[in-house]
Design a protein around this motif. Structure first.
Motif, PDB file in Angstrom:
ATOM      1  N   ASP A 205      38.444  54.160  32.645  1.00 50.49           N
ATOM      2  CA  ASP A 205      37.324  54.984  32.240  1.00 50.49           C
ATOM      3  C   ASP A 205      37.694  56.013  31.329  1.00 50.49           C
ATOM      4  O   ASP A 205      36.565  56.855  30.807  1.00 50.49           O
ATOM      5  CB  ASP A 205      36.790  55.596  33.546  1.00 50.49           C
ATOM      6  CG  ASP A 205      37.871  56.588  34.090  1.00 50.49           C
ATOM      7  OD1 ASP A 205      39.030  56.532  34.068  1.00 50.49           O
ATOM      8  OD2 ASP A 205      37.464  57.459  35.067  1.00 50.49           O
ATOM      9  N   ASN A 206      38.520  55.999  30.566  1.00 43.77           N
ATOM     10  CA  ASN A 206      39.042  57.030  29.624  1.00 43.77           C
ATOM     11  C   ASN A 206      38.773  56.240  28.260  1.00 43.77           C
ATOM     12  O   ASN A 206      39.453  55.892  27.552  1.00 43.77           O
ATOM     13  CB  ASN A 206      40.670  57.356  29.590  1.00 43.77           C
ATOM     14  CG  ASN A 206      40.900  58.213  28.588  1.00 43.77           C
ATOM     15  OD1 ASN A 206      40.128  58.984  28.016  1.00 43.77           O
ATOM     16  ND2 ASN A 206      42.125  58.904  28.751  1.00 43.77           N
ATOM     17  N   GLU A 207      37.172  56.432  28.090  1.00 45.60           N
ATOM     18  CA  GLU A 207      36.652  55.798  26.996  1.00 45.60           C
ATOM     19  C   GLU A 207      37.103  56.261  25.537  1.00 45.60           C
ATOM     20  O   GLU A 207      37.275  55.651  24.560  1.00 45.60           O
ATOM     21  CB  GLU A 207      35.081  55.873  26.933  1.00 45.60           C
ATOM     22  CG  GLU A 207      34.374  55.196  28.191  1.00 45.60           C
ATOM     23  CD  GLU A 207      33.150  55.086  28.247  1.00 45.60           C
ATOM     24  OE1 GLU A 207      32.712  55.935  27.515  1.00 45.60           O
ATOM     25  OE2 GLU A 207      32.630  54.444  29.094  1.00 45.60           O
ATOM     26  N   ILE A 210      40.664  55.065  24.897  1.00 44.25           N
ATOM     27  CA  ILE A 210      40.590  53.426  24.599  1.00 44.25           C
ATOM     28  C   ILE A 210      40.206  53.466  23.178  1.00 44.25           C
ATOM     29  O   ILE A 210      40.746  52.495  22.304  1.00 44.25           O
ATOM     30  CB  ILE A 210      39.760  52.883  25.515  1.00 44.25           C
ATOM     31  CG1 ILE A 210      40.368  52.840  26.849  1.00 44.25           C
ATOM     32  CG2 ILE A 210      39.431  51.455  25.149  1.00 44.25           C
ATOM     33  CD1 ILE A 210      39.292  52.354  27.966  1.00 44.25           C
ATOM     34  N   ALA A 211      39.148  54.283  22.679  1.00 43.15           N
ATOM     35  CA  ALA A 211      38.491  53.932  21.505  1.00 43.15           C
ATOM     36  C   ALA A 211      39.810  54.516  20.288  1.00 43.15           C
ATOM     37  O   ALA A 211      39.972  53.566  18.941  1.00 43.15           O
ATOM     38  CB  ALA A 211      37.451  54.770  21.179  1.00 43.15           C
TER      39      ALA A 211
END
Length: 236
Positions: A205-207, A210-211
């Protein structure tokens, strides 16, 4: 054989290939590193050069001198940042960073007692830097000298590849510093550490992270391992 190397703004480093001279230099309070050409044992020496003195560059010997002096290595610089090894004195700054809301949502917290964290950091400097030559480093804003985070390459139990990790002070996020320091570390890992693959662990959930990893060229494996997605960066 007993020789010395002098470096600007530092003490003198002595090099010898005999045990008696090594012990004499140490007893005189001098910084000394032994040179073993034929398998000679130097009991208690934290570092031993093996081979011929000419095999070692002045840069390498300078780094060994810093190790003996307990001073941090400067790892790299970017346009806005300086990355160096941690010191025990950095720990108080880390607590200021880690206590801000949201910082520890996706990373481990520091010890509750700062003294425990300082003991851990002292051992980390001795054992991890001394053994691997890399680890988690301190990130400093060049313009002000302010410590704004940590970043580096670590070996984690249960994983095959060295692991990229970073944390940036909340007050300095969203201005590209995470990308700046991580891309420089990846380049350092390739050129200086000669790594072929670096991994990064990220919560699903660590968007934002991740991006960032995708922007850095990591490929995300969407199978969870110990609660993390594993991203791999393989050098061409």
């Amino acid at each position: 054989m007993k020789k010395s190397k002098k470096f600007q703004d530092t003490n003198e480093l002595w090099i010898t290939d005999t045990v008696s001279e090594y012990e004499e230099l140490l007893s005189s309070g001098l910084y000394c590193i032994p040179l073993s050409k034929d398998g000679t044992k130097f009991d208690g020496a934290p570092y031993v050069l093996e081979g011929e003195l000419e095999d070692f560059s002045d840069e390498y010997l300078y780094k060994m001198l810093l190790r003996l002096m307990g001073k941090p290595w400067t790892i790299l610089e970017t346009k806005r940042l300086l990355v160096r090894e941690m010191t025990v004195d950095d720990v108080d700054c880390f607590y200021e960073i880690y206590e801000k809301p949201g910082i520890t949502d996706y990373i481990d917290e520091l010890f509750e007692n700062p003294l425990d964290e300082k003991i851990y950091t002292k051992n980390y400097i001795k054992n991890i830097y001394g053994f691997y030559g890399f680890g988690l480093w301190t990130v400093i804003l060049k313009d002000t000298g302010k410590i704004i985070g940590r970043a580096g390459i670590s070996m984690e139990d249960g994983y095959e590849f060295p692991d990229l990790g970073f944390v940036i002070d909340k007050d300095y996020q969203h201005i590209g510093l995470g990308y700046e320091v991580c891309s420089a570390i990846l380049e350092y890992a390739k050129k200086e550490l000669e790594l072929n693959t670096v991994q990064a662990r990220v919560k699903p959930d660590n968007e934002i992270s991740i991006a960032l990893l995708k922007k850095l060229g990591f490929k995300i494996n969407h199978t969870l391992h110990q609660g993390y997605l594993i991203a791999l960066h393989t050098y061409a």
